[in-house]
Scaffold this motif. Structure first.
Motif, short mmCIF file in Angstrom:
data_model
loop_
_atom_site.label_atom_id
_atom_site.label_comp_id
_atom_site.label_asym_id
_atom_site.label_seq_id
_atom_site.Cartn_x
_atom_site.Cartn_y
_atom_site.Cartn_z
N UNK A 28 59.16 104.16 12.32
CA UNK A 28 59.91 103.05 12.92
C UNK A 28 61.40 102.99 12.63
N UNK A 29 61.89 102.92 11.42
CA UNK A 29 63.34 102.75 11.30
C UNK A 29 64.12 103.99 11.74
N UNK A 30 63.56 105.17 11.52
CA UNK A 30 64.30 106.39 11.85
C UNK A 30 64.32 106.67 13.35
N UNK A 31 63.26 106.31 14.07
CA UNK A 31 63.27 106.60 15.51
C UNK A 31 64.34 105.76 16.24
N UNK A 32 64.58 104.57 15.77
CA UNK A 32 65.65 103.75 16.37
C UNK A 32 67.02 104.35 16.09
N UNK A 33 67.22 104.86 14.87
CA UNK A 33 68.50 105.50 14.53
C UNK A 33 68.73 106.74 15.39
N UNK A 34 67.67 107.49 15.62
CA UNK A 34 67.79 108.69 16.44
C UNK A 34 68.18 108.32 17.87
N UNK A 35 67.52 107.33 18.42
CA UNK A 35 67.82 106.90 19.79
C UNK A 35 69.25 106.37 19.90
N UNK A 36 69.65 105.54 18.94
CA UNK A 36 71.00 104.97 18.98
C UNK A 36 72.06 106.05 18.84
N UNK A 37 71.81 107.03 17.98
CA UNK A 37 72.76 108.13 17.80
C UNK A 37 72.91 108.92 19.10
N UNK A 38 71.78 109.23 19.74
CA UNK A 38 71.83 109.98 20.99
C UNK A 38 72.57 109.18 22.07
N UNK A 39 72.32 107.88 22.17
CA UNK A 39 73.00 107.06 23.17
C UNK A 39 74.50 106.98 22.90
N UNK A 40 74.89 106.88 21.64
CA UNK A 40 76.31 106.84 21.31
C UNK A 40 77.00 108.15 21.66
N UNK A 41 76.33 109.25 21.40
CA UNK A 41 76.90 110.56 21.75
C UNK A 41 77.04 110.68 23.26
N UNK A 42 76.02 110.24 23.99
CA UNK A 42 76.09 110.28 25.46
C UNK A 42 77.23 109.44 25.98
N UNK A 43 77.38 108.22 25.47
CA UNK A 43 78.44 107.35 25.93
C UNK A 43 79.82 107.92 25.60
N UNK A 44 79.95 108.52 24.42
CA UNK A 44 81.22 109.11 24.03
C UNK A 44 81.57 110.28 24.94
N UNK A 45 80.60 111.14 25.22
CA UNK A 45 80.85 112.29 26.08
C UNK A 45 81.15 111.85 27.51
#
Length: 89
Positions: A28-45
């Motif tokens: 649970x806590x790590x899967x949310x961090x993974x998703x948020x990290x991927x979304x932030x990278x996508x938005x930045x790119x």
């Protein structure tokens, strides 16, 4: 030097798996961090790439102006197409 040759590829692969697929199999806590990290990278790119300026609105307005009818044309249309939604009462 050997430490970096071993550690660097392992860290890159682990980071890639965490970012790419971590939200599917991590608890649970790590899967949310993974998703948020991927979304932030996508938005930045996506923010780095300029959005093409769309002139769809301008094209639609131009077509709208070119196809405007005056009162005579609207009466003529009613005679031509009695089943159009404009003619419903």
């Amino acid at each position: 030097m050997r430490f970096f040759k071993t550690f660097l590829p392992l860290a890159l692969i682990s980071g890639g798996v965490f970012i790419g697929f971590g939200d599917r199999f991590l608890p649970a806590p790590l899967n949310a961090y993974s998703y948020q990290t991927r979304e932030q990278i996508n938005q930045t790119l996506l923010g780095l790439v300029e959005k093409p300026k769309s002139n769809k609105k301008n094209v639609f307005e131009k077509v709208k102006e070119e196809t405007k009818f005056d009162a005579f044309d609207e009466r003529t249309l009613k005679k031509i197409d009695p089943y159009s939604p404009q003619n419903k009462k």
